[in-house]
Write a protein that holds these residues in place. Structure first.
Motif, PDB file in Angstrom:
ATOM      1  N   VAL A   2       0.862  -1.171   0.000  1.00 31.48           N
ATOM      2  CA  VAL A   2       0.000   0.000   0.000  1.00 31.48           C
ATOM      3  C   VAL A   2       0.901   1.224   0.000  1.00 31.48           C
ATOM      4  CG1 VAL A   2      -1.690   1.330   1.316  1.00 31.48           C
ATOM      5  CG2 VAL A   2      -1.882  -1.155   1.218  1.00 31.48           C
ATOM      6  N   LYS A   3       0.517   2.246  -0.779  1.00 33.05           N
ATOM      7  CA  LYS A   3       1.296   3.483  -0.798  1.00 33.05           C
ATOM      8  C   LYS A   3       0.483   4.593  -0.149  1.00 33.05           C
ATOM      9  CE  LYS A   3       4.154   4.513  -4.046  1.00 33.05           C
ATOM     10  NZ  LYS A   3       4.793   4.882  -5.349  1.00 33.05           N
ATOM     11  N   VAL A   4       1.097   5.270   0.827  1.00 32.45           N
ATOM     12  CA  VAL A   4       0.441   6.352   1.561  1.00 32.45           C
ATOM     13  C   VAL A   4       1.172   7.652   1.260  1.00 32.45           C
ATOM     14  CG1 VAL A   4      -0.205   7.232   3.830  1.00 32.45           C
ATOM     15  CG2 VAL A   4      -0.196   4.757   3.413  1.00 32.45           C
ATOM     16  N   LEU A   5       0.433   8.663   0.809  1.00 34.21           N
ATOM     17  CA  LEU A   5       1.023   9.977   0.548  1.00 34.21           C
ATOM     18  C   LEU A   5       0.672  10.917   1.693  1.00 34.21           C
ATOM     19  CD1 LEU A   5       2.493  12.007  -1.265  1.00 34.21           C
ATOM     20  CD2 LEU A   5       0.319  12.443  -2.431  1.00 34.21           C
ATOM     21  N   MET A   6       1.692  11.519   2.284  1.00 32.17           N
ATOM     22  CA  MET A   6       1.499  12.440   3.393  1.00 32.17           C
ATOM     23  C   MET A   6       1.774  13.855   2.909  1.00 32.17           C
ATOM     24  SD  MET A   6       3.374  10.160   6.343  1.00 32.17           S
ATOM     25  CE  MET A   6       2.500  10.969   7.679  1.00 32.17           C
ATOM     26  N   VAL A   7       0.775  14.746   3.029  1.00 34.93           N
ATOM     27  CA  VAL A   7       0.929  16.116   2.557  1.00 34.93           C
ATOM     28  C   VAL A   7       0.555  17.096   3.663  1.00 34.93           C
ATOM     29  CG1 VAL A   7       0.490  15.533   0.149  1.00 34.93           C
ATOM     30  CG2 VAL A   7      -1.416  16.145   1.617  1.00 34.93           C
ATOM     31  N   GLY A   8       1.025  18.315   3.524  1.00 38.68           N
ATOM     32  CA  GLY A   8       0.758  19.347   4.520  1.00 38.68           C
ATOM     33  C   GLY A   8       1.846  20.388   4.491  1.00 38.68           C
ATOM     34  N   GLY A   9       1.677  21.443   5.258  1.00 35.66           N
ATOM     35  CA  GLY A   9       2.636  22.528   5.280  1.00 35.66           C
ATOM     36  C   GLY A   9       3.964  22.142   5.902  1.00 35.66           C
ATOM     37  N   ALA A  10       4.980  22.968   5.630  1.00 38.27           N
ATOM     38  CA  ALA A  10       6.294  22.764   6.231  1.00 38.27           C
ATOM     39  C   ALA A  10       6.192  22.863   7.748  1.00 38.27           C
ATOM     40  CB  ALA A  10       7.270  23.824   5.706  1.00 38.27           C
ATOM     41  N   ARG A  11       6.861  21.957   8.460  1.00 36.55           N
ATOM     42  CA  ARG A  11       6.868  21.895   9.921  1.00 36.55           C
ATOM     43  C   ARG A  11       5.490  21.579  10.498  1.00 36.55           C
ATOM     44  NH1 ARG A  11      10.917  23.645   7.890  1.00 36.55           N
ATOM     45  NH2 ARG A  11      10.931  21.502   7.243  1.00 36.55           N
ATOM     46  N   ILE A  70       3.928  -1.184   3.612  1.00 35.41           N
ATOM     47  CA  ILE A  70       3.322   0.122   3.421  1.00 35.41           C
ATOM     48  C   ILE A  70       4.433   1.145   3.181  1.00 35.41           C
ATOM     49  CG2 ILE A  70       1.894   1.952   4.401  1.00 35.41           C
ATOM     50  CD1 ILE A  70       0.417  -0.059   6.006  1.00 35.41           C
ATOM     51  N   GLU A  71       4.329   1.845   2.061  1.00 42.35           N
ATOM     52  CA  GLU A  71       5.306   2.875   1.725  1.00 42.35           C
ATOM     53  C   GLU A  71       4.698   4.239   2.019  1.00 42.35           C
ATOM     54  OE1 GLU A  71       7.700   2.761  -2.006  1.00 42.35           O
ATOM     55  OE2 GLU A  71       6.735   4.684  -2.403  1.00 42.35           O
ATOM     56  N   PHE A  72       5.266   4.931   2.987  1.00 41.20           N
ATOM     57  CA  PHE A  72       4.821   6.280   3.336  1.00 41.20           C
ATOM     58  C   PHE A  72       5.688   7.276   2.577  1.00 41.20           C
ATOM     59  CE2 PHE A  72       3.565   3.651   6.903  1.00 41.20           C
ATOM     60  CZ  PHE A  72       2.323   4.154   7.281  1.00 41.20           C
ATOM     61  N   VAL A  73       5.062   8.113   1.771  1.00 38.37           N
ATOM     62  CA  VAL A  73       5.783   9.124   0.990  1.00 38.37           C
ATOM     63  C   VAL A  73       5.463  10.499   1.564  1.00 38.37           C
ATOM     64  CG1 VAL A  73       6.145  10.138  -1.287  1.00 38.37           C
ATOM     65  CG2 VAL A  73       5.680   7.684  -1.066  1.00 38.37           C
ATOM     66  N   ASP A  74       6.474  11.191   2.036  1.00 34.64           N
ATOM     67  CA  ASP A  74       6.327  12.511   2.633  1.00 34.64           C
ATOM     68  C   ASP A  74       6.618  13.567   1.567  1.00 34.64           C
ATOM     69  OD1 ASP A  74       6.522  14.889   3.989  1.00 34.64           O
ATOM     70  OD2 ASP A  74       7.827  14.147   5.575  1.00 34.64           O
ATOM     71  N   ALA A  75       5.561  14.259   1.117  1.00 40.02           N
ATOM     72  CA  ALA A  75       5.745  15.352   0.159  1.00 40.02           C
ATOM     73  C   ALA A  75       6.039  16.612   0.955  1.00 40.02           C
ATOM     74  CB  ALA A  75       4.485  15.536  -0.685  1.00 40.02           C
ATOM     75  N   ASN A  76       7.296  16.971   1.048  1.00 44.70           N
ATOM     76  CA  ASN A  76       7.708  18.079   1.893  1.00 44.70           C
ATOM     77  C   ASN A  76       7.003  19.379   1.536  1.00 44.70           C
ATOM     78  OD1 ASN A  76       9.936  16.974   3.661  1.00 44.70           O
ATOM     79  ND2 ASN A  76      10.578  16.272   1.646  1.00 44.70           N
ATOM     80  N   VAL A 132       2.820  10.633  -7.975  1.00 43.93           N
ATOM     81  CA  VAL A 132       2.688   9.990  -6.674  1.00 43.93           C
ATOM     82  C   VAL A 132       1.221   9.945  -6.249  1.00 43.93           C
ATOM     83  CG1 VAL A 132       3.274  10.160  -4.222  1.00 43.93           C
ATOM     84  CG2 VAL A 132       5.011  10.632  -5.946  1.00 43.93           C
ATOM     85  N   VAL A 133       0.482  11.034  -6.507  1.00 45.65           N
ATOM     86  CA  VAL A 133      -0.953  11.063  -6.179  1.00 45.65           C
ATOM     87  C   VAL A 133      -1.684   9.946  -6.918  1.00 45.65           C
ATOM     88  CG1 VAL A 133      -3.100  12.365  -6.470  1.00 45.65           C
ATOM     89  CG2 VAL A 133      -1.065  13.506  -5.588  1.00 45.65           C
ATOM     90  N   GLU A 134      -1.400   9.802  -8.198  1.00 39.43           N
ATOM     91  CA  GLU A 134      -2.079   8.787  -9.007  1.00 39.43           C
ATOM     92  C   GLU A 134      -1.766   7.372  -8.518  1.00 39.43           C
ATOM     93  OE1 GLU A 134      -2.311  11.111 -13.309  1.00 39.43           O
ATOM     94  OE2 GLU A 134      -0.574   9.852 -12.853  1.00 39.43           O
ATOM     95  N   GLU A 135      -0.574   7.189  -7.942  1.00 42.08           N
ATOM     96  CA  GLU A 135      -0.170   5.855  -7.505  1.00 42.08           C
ATOM     97  C   GLU A 135      -0.594   5.538  -6.074  1.00 42.08           C
ATOM     98  OE1 GLU A 135       4.019   6.003  -7.941  1.00 42.08           O
ATOM     99  OE2 GLU A 135       4.009   5.571 -10.108  1.00 42.08           O
ATOM    100  N   SER A 136      -1.005   6.547  -5.310  1.00 45.92           N
ATOM    101  CA  SER A 136      -1.262   6.361  -3.876  1.00 45.92           C
ATOM    102  C   SER A 136      -2.641   5.772  -3.598  1.00 45.92           C
ATOM    103  CB  SER A 136      -1.103   7.686  -3.130  1.00 45.92           C
ATOM    104  OG  SER A 136       0.222   8.158  -3.251  1.00 45.92           O
ATOM    105  N   PHE A 154      -3.879  19.037  -6.070  1.00 48.32           N
ATOM    106  CA  PHE A 154      -3.236  17.754  -6.325  1.00 48.32           C
ATOM    107  C   PHE A 154      -4.194  16.576  -6.191  1.00 48.32           C
ATOM    108  CE2 PHE A 154       0.731  20.181  -5.213  1.00 48.32           C
ATOM    109  CZ  PHE A 154       1.260  20.122  -6.488  1.00 48.32           C
ATOM    110  N   LEU A 155      -5.202  16.691  -5.313  1.00 44.80           N
ATOM    111  CA  LEU A 155      -6.156  15.596  -5.160  1.00 44.80           C
ATOM    112  C   LEU A 155      -7.113  15.494  -6.347  1.00 44.80           C
ATOM    113  CD1 LEU A 155      -7.083  15.517  -1.360  1.00 44.80           C
ATOM    114  CD2 LEU A 155      -5.525  14.043  -2.639  1.00 44.80           C
ATOM    115  N   THR A 156      -7.133  16.513  -7.210  1.00 39.35           N
ATOM    116  CA  THR A 156      -7.970  16.396  -8.405  1.00 39.35           C
ATOM    117  C   THR A 156      -7.412  15.326  -9.344  1.00 39.35           C
ATOM    118  OG1 THR A 156      -6.751  18.128  -9.593  1.00 39.35           O
ATOM    119  CG2 THR A 156      -8.679  18.806  -8.314  1.00 39.35           C
ATOM    120  N   TYR A 157      -6.165  14.924  -9.122  1.00 41.02           N
ATOM    121  CA  TYR A 157      -5.564  13.875  -9.943  1.00 41.02           C
ATOM    122  C   TYR A 157      -5.876  12.485  -9.399  1.00 41.02           C
ATOM    123  CZ  TYR A 157      -2.967  17.665 -12.116  1.00 41.02           C
ATOM    124  OH  TYR A 157      -2.635  18.820 -12.786  1.00 41.02           O
ATOM    125  N   LEU A 158      -6.592  12.443  -8.281  1.00 42.89           N
ATOM    126  CA  LEU A 158      -6.965  11.165  -7.684  1.00 42.89           C
ATOM    127  C   LEU A 158      -8.013  10.497  -8.578  1.00 42.89           C
ATOM    128  CD1 LEU A 158      -7.791  10.674  -3.931  1.00 42.89           C
ATOM    129  CD2 LEU A 158      -9.200   9.615  -5.677  1.00 42.89           C
TER     130      LEU A 158
END
Length: 223
Positions: A6-15, A100-106, A133-137, A177-181
Motif C-alpha cells: 500500500v502506498k500512503v502519501l502524506m501532505v501538509g505545510g512545512a513543519r 506500506i510505503e509512506f511518501v512525505d511530500a515536503n 505519486v498522487v495517481e499511484e497512492s 493535487f487531489l484532483t488527480y486522484l
C-alpha cells in the motif's frame, strides 16, 4: 496469502508534523496493544546519518520531556525532495505480511518557484512528480497545523488571518493535487485522512470538536 503493498502519501505545510504523525503511528504499533497481534519492521533504505524511525521517536519524546511548559523552535532545515519510509507488517506465526510505503511530500515543494527545482539532494523535481505519486497512492494523510487553523478565527490575533492559515496549510495545493486522484468510478476506493497536529491545547480544554468543525469548514471543497 500473497504479499501486498500500500502506498500512503502524506501532505501538509512545512513543519506541520507529517513525519511526527508517522513516528506516532509507528510507536503505537510498536508498543501499543496492536503489537500483540502484529509485528513491524522498518525497511527504509536511508542515507548515511539519516534518522531511523526509532531515532525520530526518541527525539520527539526527548523534546516533550525536556521542553515541557517551555517555548522552543523546531528545526528549520528543509528539502525539496520526497522522503520515503518503508514499513513491513507481519502477522506472527504466518507468512502473511504487508508493506506500506509512506511518501512525505515536503511542504516546501509547493513553494517551488518553477516547474523544476533541485533540492538539498540535488535531485530534479517537477510538478509532475507529485502528480504521479498522487495517481499511484492508495491512502492520503493530510497534516493540518492546528494553531494556524484555529488562530485564524481569533479576532485578537491580527497576524494569523484566514488567508495566512490557508497559505500555510496549503489548502488550495492539497485541493489541486487531489484532483488527480482516480478511484476508477468507485472500483479503486481511496482513503483520505485529515490529521490535526499540535492540537493538545484544544484537546485538553475539551474543544476538540471545534477543531473538527474547522477542518470540515476550511477543507469543505477538498472534502
Amino acid at each position: 496469502m500473497a504479499d501486498s503493498s500500500v502506498k500512503v502519501l502524506m501532505v501538509g505545510g512545512a513543519r506541520a508534523g507529517k513525519t511526527s504523525i508517522l513516528a506516532g503511528l509507528y510507536d503505537t504499533m510498536l508498543s501499543g496493544e496492536v503489537s500483540e497481534v502484529i509485528k513491524l519492521e522498518d525497511k527504509t533504505v536511508r542515507l548515511p546519518g539519516q534518522e531511523t524511525m526509532e531515532d525520530k521517536i526518541k527525539s520527539l519524546k526527548n523534546i516533550i520531556s525536556t521542553f515541557q511548559g517551555r517555548t522552543f523552535l523546531v528545526d528549520d532545515s528543509h528539502t525539496y525532495s520526497f522522503s520515503k519510509h518503508i514499513i513491513e507488517f507481519i502477522i506472527p506465526g504466518t507468512s502473511n505480511k504487508m508493506t506500506i510505503e509512506f511518501v512525505d511530500a515536503n511542504g516546501e515543494f509547493y513553494e517551488s518557484k518553477s516547474d523544476y527545482d533541485t533540492g538539498d539532494t540535488g535531485d530534479l523535481i517537477s510538478k509532475d512528480d507529485i502528480v504521479k505519486v498522487v495517481e499511484e497512492s492508495d491512502i492520503f494523510i493530510i497534516a493540518v497545523d492546528t494553531p494556524f487553523l484555529m488562530e485564524a478565527t481569533n479576532p485578537d490575533n491580527e497576524l494569523c488571518t484566514e488567508p495566512v492559515n490557508k497559505a500555510y496549510n496549503h489548502v488550495a495545493d492539497v485541493q489541486h493535487f487531489l484532483t488527480y486522484l482516480d478511484d476508477k468510478d468507485g472500483l479503486d476506493a481511496k482513503m483520505v485522512v485529515f490529521v490535526p497536529v499540535k492540537c493538545e491545547k484544544w484537546a485538553h480544554s475539551g474543544r476538540i470538536n471545534e477543531v473538527s468543525e474547522r477542518v470540515k469548514d476550511v477543507y469543505s471543497v477538498v472534502i
